[in-house]
Design an enzyme around this catalytic site. Sequence first.
Site, short mmCIF file in Angstrom:
data_model
loop_
_atom_site.label_atom_id
_atom_site.label_comp_id
_atom_site.label_asym_id
_atom_site.label_seq_id
_atom_site.Cartn_x
_atom_site.Cartn_y
_atom_site.Cartn_z
N ASP A 300 -61.99 -20.62 20.36
CA ASP A 300 -61.68 -19.98 21.09
C ASP A 300 -62.99 -18.87 22.40
OD1 ASP A 300 -59.79 -17.98 22.98
OD2 ASP A 300 -57.89 -19.03 21.41
N ARG A 302 -61.13 -16.71 24.38
CA ARG A 302 -60.28 -15.67 24.72
C ARG A 302 -60.24 -13.85 23.31
NH1 ARG A 302 -54.98 -18.61 25.07
NH2 ARG A 302 -55.92 -19.39 22.93
#
Length: 790
Positions: A300, A302
């Site tokens: 990920d 983010r």
Amino acid sequence: MPAKRKASTSPDKANKEQKAEYGWKELSQDLLDKKYIGYYGGCNSAWHALAAIRANVDLAKYHTKRSKDEFFLKNLDSHISNPETQKNWDGICTFDPLGLYGSPPTMSATEACMEIPELMQGELTADGVIVRDDLSINIQKCAIDYVWNMPMVAKKIGFDEKNMREKLALYTRSPDVTDSSKKAYLPPLGGLTCYFFGDVTKLSDPETEVAVRVHDSCCGSDVFGTDICTCRPYLVFAIKGCVEVAQRGGVGIVVYFQKEGRGLGEVTKYRVYNARKNQEGGDRAEKYFFQTESIAGIEDARFQQLMPDALRWLGIKRIDWLLSMSSEKYDAIVEAGIEVMQRISIPDSYIPKNAHVEINAKIAAGYHAGEQKTGDLGIKLRTLEMVRERCGQVFELAKNRKTKHFFLDLDKLPAVVDFVTDLTKKNYPDLKVPYHSRWRHFHEGDLADLMASWKCDKMEKVRRMIDLATVSVLMDAGSGPGWKYTDRRGNVVTRSEGLAIATMDMFRDGAFSSDVAMPCRVNAHGLKQLSFANFCKGFQADESQNPLGGAKGRWELLQRLADAMLASPQFFGNELARPGNVVDYVCEHVKDNTVSFKVLWKAIIEGLETIWPTSSSGLACMNLNPAGFSGIKRGDVWVYSPLKEIGQDGSDLVPFHKLSQWLSYSLLEPFQEELGIQFTDLNLLTGLAEYRNGGLFVDMGVLALRDKKITADREFDPGSELIVEWRALTLCLLDLVGEQAAKKLGKTQEEFPLACILQGGTWAAGRVVAAEKRKDGSPPIKVRSSGTVF
């Protein structure tokens, strides 16, 4: 066009620890002074460069211009200019809170009409304000470009600022990023958009109901409807929820972030899709994140710690409905000082056929499911032992002052015990207290006359009593303060007694029977024949003149009762499916006129399992009892996040089974009084976690709300963690009162069980105290009724 607005100078006492030498005011000023790194336009800046060559113009000059036709949305302008809204802005580090007024502006807001095909097929109710007649939705939206406060971003995500600047310079090939004299940075990223449902200025009122979804873009699903992920279905579900909250006078917010493929991009995402599908063993949950990391190097890209900035900007301090399963998003929101009352998972019915791999992988990784995945957990959650166990865990938190919403003061419990015992002796001087059950709410004479009219044997008499008790109990969720019922004598009755008398009148008239020659009976086909119009007629309910809370939910519950009985002939009979046939099932297990209560509980908790609504939330359809995976419907079981233990499935689920236990209490009496059958294991039954018993402890100070700003007018959903906590503490306190009250009355708990304490008792005491404290006798905390819980 309004002039550039000035920031409020009100002191921010609540967030002094978040203030930095370089904060949002300094960043906003640096943008005006052109003292920043990067280029206006974010991910579109390269296109701007090419377009400038083609048009032979300097686009930078246009970026700073304002058209005379531009305008600010008055309500958004008013809301973000409010000093109260600005109090939380010191924590914002990813954009300029005054970007609407900047030069160039980094925000822009407008009005729009949203058309969601899935919701235009009768899923919404037109009101002419939020939803138009064609079921399109009136919204406002605000686009936001990123402007990073470099020192604060680094601090918030735990990075060394110098190292962060160097890596940004490397990955963007922009050496200017390393210039530490400039603290504002316009990164080459897509920004975010806030969609508002309802009047955004209401966010300034702490009583306003708020629904939020924070959504990261997924073009394949959001736009093109791919069946491999849940992004669009969850977004549609959230929009529906936001609309319904807005229609109740609240505000719904969807924050849409441009973070395609968890920030990894579509090229990487499609490579992962291919690897998942073609790997040995095919696509499966346990390899979901493995393939992402093996291809991208990370799972990920983010940083959810930065996500709450949009919510801070709007001054949000509490979210009633968080429509997100992401634990990282939830943790970030809570760490930002925003209280989350209830998390809403995507309903199973919304999950596309090929998306279960994704959803199961995310749940296994710690995403909030709000439901049980395994049969073993489902079985445990049905048990009454689990009710006390989970409520006891909440009670232990309260004793250590670690609960989220209530303080517990056990020093005030003796006064409650005294009040309950005094009231019990007043109402029952001989201390011959019957069980707390539905039978207490019928007119004794009318009930006796009805039963005397039956020309049948004892077994059939008990079947009919159970038929009546079952529908009456299931209709015994709070009626709401505006409903009343006029009985056959012209007497006006309300609340629980009114519902009881209404169901008995309908029972007598054959409303629940398919055989006109046998009106005093409830059977599946009779319930199926009962239209919603005739249901409302029977309860004298009218939406405008005599509104019955959760009327549609109650009627739907009866329809599901019919299906449940047809599906469980072992409990309810083969030829004629009716609640009363549970008598025959129980009698098969009787030995020496004695049977374990567990036999009756099995018939109730398993046989009626499918009556609970199939939505996983109370939000979008107001069906408040979620369904589990693999078809396991969990009923009156709710999430309480402080109990969550990562890796332990369902560790945060708290069961109550209030209506099922209320039905159990009500069915015991016919067996014992009419057939002489005695039940063992009655100690398993708990107190009823509802607003009368719970209100007693709040009104007498044993439980006190931590948030003193909550008013008596504010309504809570049954799934709100405040209500879950209240109910759990109530259940444990009832056990303590039951033990101490029996002792004070000179009885053992076997002689004076909890069922007698409730009747004698706590329920009546709760009503008395409520009447003393409030003219309308309402509980101290209001719960929104769906007709299926309270």
